[in-house]
Structure formats: structure tokens, C-alpha cells
Design a protein around this motif. Structure first.
Motif, short mmCIF file in Angstrom:
data_model
loop_
_atom_site.label_atom_id
_atom_site.label_comp_id
_atom_site.label_asym_id
_atom_site.label_seq_id
_atom_site.Cartn_x
_atom_site.Cartn_y
_atom_site.Cartn_z
N ARG A 111 0.83 -1.22 0.00
CA ARG A 111 0.00 0.00 0.00
C ARG A 111 0.86 1.26 0.00
O ARG A 111 0.34 2.35 0.06
CB ARG A 111 -0.91 0.01 1.23
N GLY A 112 2.17 1.10 -0.02
CA GLY A 112 3.05 2.25 -0.07
C GLY A 112 3.52 2.71 1.28
O GLY A 112 4.17 3.74 1.40
N GLY A 113 3.24 1.95 2.31
CA GLY A 113 3.69 2.30 3.65
C GLY A 113 5.14 1.93 3.84
O GLY A 113 5.75 1.24 3.01
N ALA A 114 5.70 2.39 4.91
CA ALA A 114 7.09 2.05 5.24
C ALA A 114 7.16 0.60 5.65
O ALA A 114 6.21 0.06 6.20
CB ALA A 114 7.59 2.96 6.36
N PRO A 115 8.29 -0.06 5.42
CA PRO A 115 8.44 -1.44 5.89
C PRO A 115 8.24 -1.52 7.39
O PRO A 115 8.54 -0.56 8.11
CB PRO A 115 9.88 -1.81 5.51
N ALA A 116 7.74 -2.64 7.85
CA ALA A 116 7.40 -2.82 9.27
C ALA A 116 8.61 -2.65 10.18
O ALA A 116 8.48 -2.20 11.30
CB ALA A 116 6.77 -4.19 9.49
N ASP A 117 9.82 -2.97 9.69
CA ASP A 117 11.01 -2.86 10.55
C ASP A 117 11.60 -1.45 10.53
O ASP A 117 12.60 -1.18 11.18
CB ASP A 117 12.07 -3.90 10.17
N GLY A 118 10.96 -0.54 9.78
CA GLY A 118 11.40 0.85 9.75
C GLY A 118 12.54 1.13 8.80
O GLY A 118 12.90 2.27 8.59
N GLY A 119 13.14 0.13 8.19
CA GLY A 119 14.28 0.33 7.31
C GLY A 119 13.85 0.38 5.86
O GLY A 119 12.71 0.13 5.53
N GLY A 120 14.77 0.77 5.01
CA GLY A 120 14.52 0.73 3.57
C GLY A 120 13.71 1.92 3.10
O GLY A 120 13.32 2.80 3.84
N ALA A 121 13.44 1.92 1.79
CA ALA A 121 12.70 3.00 1.17
C ALA A 121 11.22 2.78 1.32
O ALA A 121 10.77 1.71 1.69
CB ALA A 121 13.08 3.08 -0.31
N GLY A 179 8.72 -0.40 -5.98
CA GLY A 179 8.11 -1.51 -6.67
C GLY A 179 8.81 -2.83 -6.43
O GLY A 179 8.49 -3.81 -7.05
N GLY A 180 9.82 -2.84 -5.52
CA GLY A 180 10.55 -4.08 -5.25
C GLY A 180 9.75 -4.99 -4.34
O GLY A 180 8.71 -4.62 -3.81
N ALA A 181 10.25 -6.19 -4.16
CA ALA A 181 9.59 -7.16 -3.29
C ALA A 181 9.83 -6.79 -1.84
O ALA A 181 10.84 -6.22 -1.48
CB ALA A 181 10.13 -8.56 -3.57
N ALA A 182 8.86 -7.12 -1.01
CA ALA A 182 8.98 -6.86 0.41
C ALA A 182 9.96 -7.83 1.04
O ALA A 182 10.01 -9.00 0.66
CB ALA A 182 7.61 -7.00 1.08
N SER A 183 10.74 -7.34 1.98
CA SER A 183 11.67 -8.20 2.70
C SER A 183 10.94 -8.82 3.88
O SER A 183 10.07 -8.19 4.47
CB SER A 183 12.84 -7.39 3.24
N PRO A 184 11.30 -10.05 4.26
CA PRO A 184 10.65 -10.65 5.42
C PRO A 184 11.04 -9.91 6.67
O PRO A 184 12.11 -9.33 6.75
CB PRO A 184 11.16 -12.10 5.43
N PRO A 185 10.14 -9.90 7.68
CA PRO A 185 10.48 -9.26 8.94
C PRO A 185 11.63 -9.99 9.62
O PRO A 185 11.96 -11.12 9.26
CB PRO A 185 9.19 -9.35 9.76
N ALA A 186 12.22 -9.34 10.61
CA ALA A 186 13.38 -9.91 11.30
C ALA A 186 13.09 -11.26 11.91
O ALA A 186 13.96 -12.11 12.00
CB ALA A 186 13.86 -8.93 12.37
N THR A 187 11.87 -11.50 12.35
CA THR A 187 11.53 -12.79 12.94
C THR A 187 10.58 -13.52 12.00
O THR A 187 9.38 -13.34 12.06
CB THR A 187 10.87 -12.64 14.33
N ALA A 188 11.13 -14.31 11.12
CA ALA A 188 10.31 -15.08 10.18
C ALA A 188 9.70 -16.27 10.90
O ALA A 188 10.22 -16.75 11.89
CB ALA A 188 11.19 -15.56 9.02
N PRO A 189 8.55 -16.75 10.39
CA PRO A 189 7.90 -17.91 11.01
C PRO A 189 8.84 -19.11 11.03
O PRO A 189 9.62 -19.31 10.11
CB PRO A 189 6.69 -18.19 10.11
#
Length: 158
Positions: free
Chosen positions: A121-131, A136-146
Motif C-alpha cells: 500500500r506504499g507504507g514504510a516497511p514494518a522494521d522501519g528500514g529501507g525506502a 516496486g521491489g519485493a517486500a523483505s521478510p520481517p526480522a523474525t520469520a515464522p
């Protein structure tokens, strides 16, 4: 209902339903033509049996505890041995641990999904880092992956 319908409604093969019947877990009436006729209540019963088998309980224990799962509950355990009680406690504790693992994994997947949807939706990544969401790039997994824990081992001799 006939065995084919029970099979379709529960996702259980006819062969396995006949095995449940042999083990005394379900019972069929016989029609005049000799075909098995199952009552509607056996849909839920078969699903209970499958869940207990998936949890690692052997059919001999399932047969003993099935009456406890009916409502109204009439519990008769005249032959409950210390071994059976220990087995039931162990299986209950195993199920509790598996539920804890599943809940943890469900919550982690939910957090990951929320982060991906927020990023899309154009929001900032959940971990606060990155652009922001403009690249249009792929989302990175959060620091604690399942994680996928292994289930505890079945009791010896089962």
C-alpha cells in the motif's frame, strides 16, 4: 448415508472408514441390501477420530476416550490403568505444545502478511528500514520469520 457420502463429507477414504468400523470407532447399520448406513452424527465422529489420530493417539486409546467427547458426557473409566492415565496426560501435553507452536506460527505469518500488505500500500516497511513503497521491489521478510518446529516424538511403543 452410505459410506461413499461419509467418505466425501469427511475427506476420509472408504477403506479407512471400514478400518474405523473394524476397530469399533464407528458403527454402521446395515440396510436390507446389505449396504452400510451411517447416521449423520458420524460426520463429526470421523473428523474427531482423524484429529486424534493426527495428534498421535493410537486407535486403542481413541476407542476408550470417544465416549468422553460426546455430549451429554457420560464418562465410564472402570478400567483406566495408571499407564492409560499417564498416556492421556502425555498426549494432552503434546497437543498443548503443538497448539502453542501453531499459534506462534499463525501469529508470525499474520505479522508477515500485515507487513507485506502495508508495504504494497506504499507504507514504510514494518522494521522501519529501507525506502517507501515507491520502488516496486519485493517486500523483505520481517526480522523474525515464522519457524516450523518439529512435533514432539510419539511415546515409545505406540
Amino acid at each position: 448415508m452410505r459410506i461413499g457420502e461419509l467418505s466425501e463429507r469427511t475427506g476420509t477414504s472408504r477403506r479407512l472408514l471400514r478400518y474405523y468400523e473394524e476397530q469399533g470407532l464407528i458403527a454402521a447399520a446395515r440396510g436390507a441390501n446389505g449396504y452400510r448406513e451411517f447416521d449423520e452424527r458420524f460426520v463429526d465422529r470421523v473428523l474427531q477420530i482423524r484429529g486424534l489420530l493426527d495428534a498421535g493417539l493410537p486407535t486403542r486409546i481413541i476407542k476408550q476416550i470417544l465416549p468422553c467427547l460426546d455430549k451429554p458426557r457420560t464418562i465410564y473409566f472402570r478400567d483406566a490403568t495408571p499407564e492409560m492415565i499417564a498416556t492421556l496426560r502425555h498426549e494432552r501435553d503434546r497437543m498443548t505444545e503443538r497448539i502453542r507452536f501453531l499459534t506462534h506460527n499463525r501469529d508470525a505469518i499474520g505479522e508477515y502478511l500485515d507487513a507485506v500488505l502495508d508495504y504494497d500500500r506504499g507504507g514504510a516497511p514494518a522494521d522501519g528500514g529501507g525506502a517507501g513503497g515507491e520502488g516496486g521491489g519485493a517486500a523483505s521478510p520481517p526480522a523474525t520469520a515464522p519457524t516450523t518446529p518439529t512435533a514432539p516424538a510419539a511415546p515409545a511403543g505406540e
